[in-house]
Write a protein that holds these residues in place. Sequence first.
Motif, short mmCIF file in Angstrom:
data_model
loop_
_atom_site.label_atom_id
_atom_site.label_comp_id
_atom_site.label_asym_id
_atom_site.label_seq_id
_atom_site.Cartn_x
_atom_site.Cartn_y
_atom_site.Cartn_z
N ARG A 71 1.41 -1.61 9.43
CA ARG A 71 1.32 -1.80 7.97
C ARG A 71 0.23 -2.79 7.58
NH1 ARG A 71 6.91 -0.98 8.48
NH2 ARG A 71 7.35 -3.21 8.70
N SER A 72 -0.07 -3.73 8.46
CA SER A 72 -1.12 -4.71 8.15
C SER A 72 -2.50 -4.08 8.09
CB SER A 72 -1.11 -5.85 9.18
OG SER A 72 -1.59 -5.41 10.44
N PHE A 73 -2.65 -2.89 8.69
CA PHE A 73 -3.93 -2.17 8.67
C PHE A 73 -3.96 -1.09 7.59
CE2 PHE A 73 -3.92 -3.88 12.97
CZ PHE A 73 -5.24 -4.27 13.15
N LEU A 74 -2.87 -0.93 6.85
CA LEU A 74 -2.70 0.20 5.93
C LEU A 74 -2.91 -0.18 4.46
CD1 LEU A 74 -1.60 3.14 5.35
CD2 LEU A 74 0.69 2.08 5.26
N GLY A 75 -3.62 0.67 3.73
CA GLY A 75 -3.70 0.59 2.28
C GLY A 75 -3.27 1.94 1.71
N TYR A 76 -2.49 1.92 0.63
CA TYR A 76 -1.91 3.18 0.12
C TYR A 76 -1.92 3.21 -1.40
CZ TYR A 76 1.79 6.70 -0.75
OH TYR A 76 2.53 7.77 -1.19
N LEU A 77 -2.42 4.31 -1.94
CA LEU A 77 -2.34 4.57 -3.37
C LEU A 77 -1.55 5.86 -3.56
CD1 LEU A 77 -3.09 3.95 -6.31
CD2 LEU A 77 -5.17 5.29 -5.98
N PRO A 78 -0.27 5.76 -3.98
CA PRO A 78 0.54 6.97 -4.17
C PRO A 78 0.13 7.73 -5.42
CG PRO A 78 1.79 5.03 -4.80
CD PRO A 78 0.49 4.53 -4.25
N GLN A 79 0.62 8.93 -5.53
CA GLN A 79 0.29 9.78 -6.68
C GLN A 79 0.80 9.17 -7.98
OE1 GLN A 79 1.44 13.84 -6.07
NE2 GLN A 79 0.77 14.51 -8.07
N ASP A 80 1.99 8.63 -7.95
CA ASP A 80 2.57 7.97 -9.13
C ASP A 80 2.78 6.50 -8.79
OD1 ASP A 80 2.89 10.34 -10.79
OD2 ASP A 80 4.41 10.93 -9.33
N PHE A 81 1.77 5.71 -9.16
CA PHE A 81 1.81 4.29 -8.80
C PHE A 81 2.53 3.49 -9.87
CE2 PHE A 81 0.07 0.04 -8.21
CZ PHE A 81 0.31 -0.12 -6.86
N GLY A 82 3.43 2.61 -9.46
CA GLY A 82 4.20 1.81 -10.42
C GLY A 82 3.45 0.57 -10.86
N TYR A 83 3.29 0.42 -12.16
CA TYR A 83 2.62 -0.75 -12.72
C TYR A 83 3.60 -1.56 -13.56
CZ TYR A 83 -1.70 1.66 -11.49
OH TYR A 83 -2.69 2.31 -10.80
N TYR A 84 3.22 -2.79 -13.84
CA TYR A 84 3.98 -3.65 -14.75
C TYR A 84 3.14 -3.78 -16.01
CZ TYR A 84 6.62 -4.70 -10.53
OH TYR A 84 7.38 -4.59 -9.39
N PRO A 85 3.47 -3.03 -17.06
CA PRO A 85 2.57 -2.92 -18.22
C PRO A 85 2.23 -4.22 -18.91
CG PRO A 85 4.75 -1.97 -18.68
CD PRO A 85 4.68 -2.22 -17.22
N ASN A 86 3.12 -5.22 -18.84
CA ASN A 86 2.84 -6.49 -19.51
C ASN A 86 2.11 -7.49 -18.62
OD1 ASN A 86 3.88 -6.01 -22.17
ND2 ASN A 86 5.94 -6.04 -21.29
N PHE A 87 1.90 -7.13 -17.35
CA PHE A 87 1.06 -7.96 -16.49
C PHE A 87 -0.40 -7.72 -16.88
CE2 PHE A 87 3.36 -8.90 -12.23
CZ PHE A 87 4.50 -9.28 -12.90
N THR A 88 -1.23 -8.72 -16.70
CA THR A 88 -2.68 -8.49 -16.75
C THR A 88 -3.08 -7.90 -15.39
OG1 THR A 88 -3.28 -10.66 -15.85
CG2 THR A 88 -2.99 -10.49 -18.25
N GLY A 89 -4.25 -7.31 -15.34
CA GLY A 89 -4.73 -6.79 -14.06
C GLY A 89 -4.79 -7.88 -13.01
N LEU A 90 -5.23 -9.07 -13.42
CA LEU A 90 -5.33 -10.21 -12.51
C LEU A 90 -3.96 -10.63 -11.99
CD1 LEU A 90 -7.53 -12.12 -11.38
CD2 LEU A 90 -7.01 -13.67 -13.29
N ASP A 91 -2.99 -10.75 -12.90
CA ASP A 91 -1.63 -11.13 -12.49
C ASP A 91 -1.06 -10.12 -11.50
OD1 ASP A 91 -1.64 -13.33 -14.14
OD2 ASP A 91 -0.62 -12.32 -15.80
N PHE A 92 -1.31 -8.85 -11.77
CA PHE A 92 -0.78 -7.80 -10.92
C PHE A 92 -1.35 -7.90 -9.51
CE2 PHE A 92 -1.24 -3.47 -9.17
CZ PHE A 92 0.11 -3.12 -9.09
N LEU A 93 -2.65 -8.14 -9.40
CA LEU A 93 -3.27 -8.22 -8.08
C LEU A 93 -2.79 -9.45 -7.31
CD1 LEU A 93 -6.92 -7.03 -8.79
CD2 LEU A 93 -5.09 -5.78 -7.63
N PHE A 94 -2.57 -10.57 -8.01
CA PHE A 94 -2.01 -11.75 -7.34
C PHE A 94 -0.59 -11.48 -6.87
CE2 PHE A 94 -5.40 -14.51 -9.16
CZ PHE A 94 -5.70 -15.23 -8.01
#
Length: 232
Positions: A71-94
């Motif tokens: 898993r440490s070598f894996l990156g994954y973008l699923p078809q339906d990715f769950g976001y937190y709409p009230n997060f900023t993009g920066l907050d979400f990445l942190f």
Amino acid sequence: MELVVDRLTKQYKNKIVVDRVSCKFSEGVHGLLGENGAGKTTFMRMLCNILTPTSGSVLLDGMDAGTEEYRSFLGYLPQDFGYYPNFTGLDFLFYMAALKGLEKKQAKQRIKELLEIVSLGEAAKKKIKTYSGGMKQRLGIAQALLNQPHLLILDEPTAGLDPKERVRFRNLIAELGKDSIVILSTHIVSDVEHIADYILMMKDGQLIFRSAREEIKEDLEKFYLKEFGGME
């Protein structure tokens, strides 16, 4: 690195969704084509160990898909990715960096790099609910790249994007494939025609075709339709 898939199978009661798929992946972009319902998403989810196979194995340089090391070598973008709409993009990445175990200083530098790579620097402090579909997809790619993965799995990443966003997205994927194993699942032939190093096709849970892109001399869409009996 090399990803080895051996007789991978997923069965639900009497329905076989993925049927004894075996293949090997090396660095480059691997375009996985197939109609909706061909088994692509189930296959991808088993590569990410989100689904447990009924039988078969997935190994990355000998590391089993069920291990923390894998898993440490894996990156994954699923078809339906769950976001937190009230997060900023920066907050979400942190937030995602913390889940992936990145130290704060390391995360700060990596997020700064990724926001530039996916062209979201100016929108980083805006809430995700204000993002376009393409911006959300680019944010999804950024989170998948946080741990600098050697194996990147993308499930229908360009669905719903406008033509300009799709070109931008494809260019980004092509660049990532220079140093990583990128597996891109789609039913849109044009999304892989110009960037894939290898073409794979699934039908009814089976891998029916695999070849280097350069070995397919004719138009890829015509070839694809021929393989699927004239149906897309």
